[in-house]
Design a protein around this motif. Structure first.
Motif, mmCIF file in Angstrom:
data_model
loop_
_atom_site.group_PDB
_atom_site.id
_atom_site.type_symbol
_atom_site.label_atom_id
_atom_site.label_comp_id
_atom_site.label_asym_id
_atom_site.label_seq_id
_atom_site.Cartn_x
_atom_site.Cartn_y
_atom_site.Cartn_z
ATOM 1 N N TYR A 145 -7.231 -7.248 5.034
ATOM 2 C CA TYR A 145 -6.031 -6.869 4.278
ATOM 3 C C TYR A 145 -5.018 -8.026 4.266
ATOM 4 O O TYR A 145 -4.484 -8.399 3.223
ATOM 5 C CB TYR A 145 -5.407 -5.618 4.917
ATOM 6 C CG TYR A 145 -3.967 -5.365 4.532
ATOM 7 C CD1 TYR A 145 -3.634 -4.791 3.309
ATOM 8 C CD2 TYR A 145 -2.926 -5.707 5.404
ATOM 9 C CE1 TYR A 145 -2.308 -4.569 2.965
ATOM 10 C CE2 TYR A 145 -1.606 -5.490 5.067
ATOM 11 C CZ TYR A 145 -1.301 -4.916 3.849
ATOM 12 O OH TYR A 145 0.005 -4.717 3.516
ATOM 13 N N LYS A 184 -6.333 3.812 3.437
ATOM 14 C CA LYS A 184 -5.474 3.048 2.513
ATOM 15 C C LYS A 184 -5.841 1.561 2.533
ATOM 16 O O LYS A 184 -5.876 0.902 1.494
ATOM 17 C CB LYS A 184 -4.000 3.204 2.915
ATOM 18 C CG LYS A 184 -3.366 4.476 2.417
ATOM 19 C CD LYS A 184 -2.814 4.293 1.021
ATOM 20 C CE LYS A 184 -2.085 5.543 0.551
ATOM 21 N NZ LYS A 184 -1.750 5.463 -0.878
ATOM 22 N N LEU A 185 -6.075 1.051 3.748
ATOM 23 C CA LEU A 185 -6.430 -0.366 3.877
ATOM 24 C C LEU A 185 -7.752 -0.656 3.175
ATOM 25 O O LEU A 185 -7.889 -1.639 2.443
ATOM 26 C CB LEU A 185 -6.513 -0.772 5.358
ATOM 27 C CG LEU A 185 -5.183 -0.844 6.119
ATOM 28 C CD1 LEU A 185 -5.415 -1.088 7.599
ATOM 29 C CD2 LEU A 185 -4.290 -1.947 5.558
ATOM 30 N N ILE A 193 0.847 -1.196 0.000
ATOM 31 C CA ILE A 193 0.000 0.000 0.000
ATOM 32 C C ILE A 193 0.888 1.254 0.000
ATOM 33 O O ILE A 193 0.410 2.346 -0.182
ATOM 34 C CB ILE A 193 -1.006 0.015 1.171
ATOM 35 C CG1 ILE A 193 -0.328 -0.233 2.517
ATOM 36 C CG2 ILE A 193 -2.111 -0.990 0.938
ATOM 37 C CD1 ILE A 193 -1.282 -0.107 3.699
ATOM 38 N N PHE A 221 -7.282 -0.692 -0.524
ATOM 39 C CA PHE A 221 -6.624 -1.923 -0.968
ATOM 40 C C PHE A 221 -7.595 -3.101 -0.946
ATOM 41 O O PHE A 221 -7.652 -3.887 -1.894
ATOM 42 C CB PHE A 221 -5.421 -2.227 -0.066
ATOM 43 C CG PHE A 221 -4.666 -3.463 -0.468
ATOM 44 C CD1 PHE A 221 -3.675 -3.413 -1.427
ATOM 45 C CD2 PHE A 221 -4.954 -4.694 0.118
ATOM 46 C CE1 PHE A 221 -2.984 -4.551 -1.807
ATOM 47 C CE2 PHE A 221 -4.280 -5.842 -0.259
ATOM 48 C CZ PHE A 221 -3.285 -5.770 -1.219
#
Lengths: 265, 200
Positions: free
Chosen positions: B97, B193-194, A226, B197
């Motif tokens: 994740y 962000k997680l 990420i 993703f």
């Protein structure tokens, strides 16, 4: 020109405070956290990282994929030749690190593989009891002597480095017998046998060989990160610490302290 | 009615036993890793569909990896500043994740041949199991070490994979830390962000 480079490196070292006055040597380095390297100039480094990514996608990766089409025997052979040439740089560094047994092993490997192994194309030394113990460079030697990594930055094309490793890279040119045999055409060593281009071709082939061996790994890291920049920084610093520790044993190189406190039971 | 009830109970019992024992694993760390490796090898054969591989690898991860522990480690010192709600949200996000990256990383390997070679007990909590992913014509031999958490000796759990000396957990920790730091310590930036993703 040499004076200019020396002055630039000196100023850079002082500015980046590479001296790490409080360092207690390689034992401390061995288990130091890889995140301990601060950024020198993160904005610039991230920009260079993006630039390198673009260059890799358009130039290096396609070349590496093309290289992979070659028969295995050719790829192994050229990899062995490049590895054999790198022994010339490892030998002085083995000695500077006080690893005389390692130096003996590297000398034996170079002698056997250059002769019996036909200029390093084959690796008979391995079978004769002289295993490949990895490459050594001046950056690693500085690390073994106790120099801290200094801050981290990314160079165009050359990629990730630290102040210590960049200093080592400069020293690698001056202290690499292969560089002198080719670019400087040192008459004492190899008068007229090699040309400048031989050095750069060997460096280029080495890079392509490394990239070709890691196509899937790089894709995998890219797909699962990420923050790819931070991942590569972590991998780079861990890898350098591992090389400086000169240990193959994971038990000796992993930092335990930050695992101890994790208790979920 | 009674017969149907008994059949239902028997099925339930069988299902319970199956899931309870699916990845019960050995209590000996070396044997524990060997069993996981053998199981993964069976799953990652080319003839299995991607969906099957993904489902089975997820099952293995849930049963053999201390995902919560890895998640806390990965968050580093930031976990001490989290509220109860943030901790709960992070645990859920991290599991999703982790499973996505775990499956993605492993499905790239088809029929991997891994030899478990040794195990070294570091202390009461951890044993490092060493293995070798054998070379193919595409890649060289790869050394893989497994950090096995042995606080409960009857139920060892994996906490880290160290590939050629590079710890994946440490890399993930530094990645997360970089995201939080570049957003002035705001943990919500990491959560975003997680989520990005997970949903990609």
């Amino acid at each position: 020109m040499k004076r200019l480079i020396t002055a630039a490196v000196t100023v850079f070292l002082l500015w980046a405070n590479v001296a790490y006055a409080g360092s207690t040597g390689s034992e401390k380095l061995k288990k130091s956290s890889s995140s301990s390297a601060n950024e020198c100039f993160e904005g610039f480094s991230r920009a260079m990282f993006s630039f390198n990514q673009a260059v890799d996608t358009t130039i290096f990766e396609p070349i590496a994929k093309g290289y992979r089409v070659l028969p295995m025997v050719i790829r192994n052979g050229s990899s062995n030749v490049m590895n054999n040439i790198s022994h010339l740089l490892s030998i002085p560094n083995n000695i500077l690190q006080g690893d005389f047994a390692g130096a003996g092993n590297t000398v034996a490997r170079f002698a056997i593989n250059t002769t019996v192994g036909i200029l390093g194309f084959f690796d008979p030394a391995e079978k004769m009891g002289f295993p490949d113990k990895g490459k050594e460079d001046y950056g690693q030697t500085l690390g073994v002597w106790g120099t801290g990594s200094g801050c981290y930055f990314v160079l165009p094309i050359l990629g990730p480095t630290t102040v210590r490793d960049f200093t080592g890279t400069v020293a690698n040119l001056w202290g690499d017998p292969w560089y002198h045999m080719t670019t400087a055409s040192d008459p004492m060593i190899a008068d007229g046998m090699f040309e400048d281009s031989d050095y750069w071709i060997s460096r280029g082939t080495s890079s392509v060989d490394f990239r070709a061996k890691n196509i899937e790994s790089f894709d995998n890291i890219e797909k699962n990160s990420i923050d790819l920049y931070a991942s590569i920084k972590s991998f780079y610093l861990q890898n350098r610490n591992k090389k400086i520790s000169n240990s193959d044993t994971i038990v000796e190189t992993q930092d335990e302290s930050d695992w101890e406190e994790i208790d979920t039971n | 009615m009674k017969r149907n009830f008994f059949i239902f109970c028997a099925k339930f019992l069988l299902l319970f036993l199956f899931f309870n024992n699916a990845f019960a694993g050995s209590s000996d760390p070396r044997q524990f890793i060997q069993e996981i490796v053998d199981e993964a090898k069976k799953i990652l054969v080319n003839s299995n569909s991607d969906k099957y591989k993904s489902d089975k690898l997820t099952e293995i991860a849930l049963a053999t990896v201390d995902i919560k522990g890895v998640g806390y480690y990965t968050l580093g010192s930031y976990r001490k500043d989290l509220t109860k709600e943030q901790k709960k949200e992070y645990t859920i996000l991290f599991e999703k994740y982790f499973l996505k990256t775990f499956v993605s990383r492993l499905t790239d390997y088809s029929e991997p041949k891994i030899d478990v070679v040794s195990a070294v007990k570091k202390n009461e909590k951890y044993t490092i199991v060493s293995s070798i992913l054998l070379a193919t014509n595409k890649r060289a031999e790869v050394k893989i070490d497994w950090r096995v958490y042995t606080k409960d000796p009857d139920k060892p759990l994996i906490r880290d994979l160290i590939i050629e000396g590079l710890s994946l957990a440490r890399t993930q920790k530094e990645e997360f830390s970089s995201i939080i730091e570049s957003n002035d310590g705001d943990i919500n930036a990491l959560f975003s962000k997680l989520k990005e993703f997970i949903n990609s």
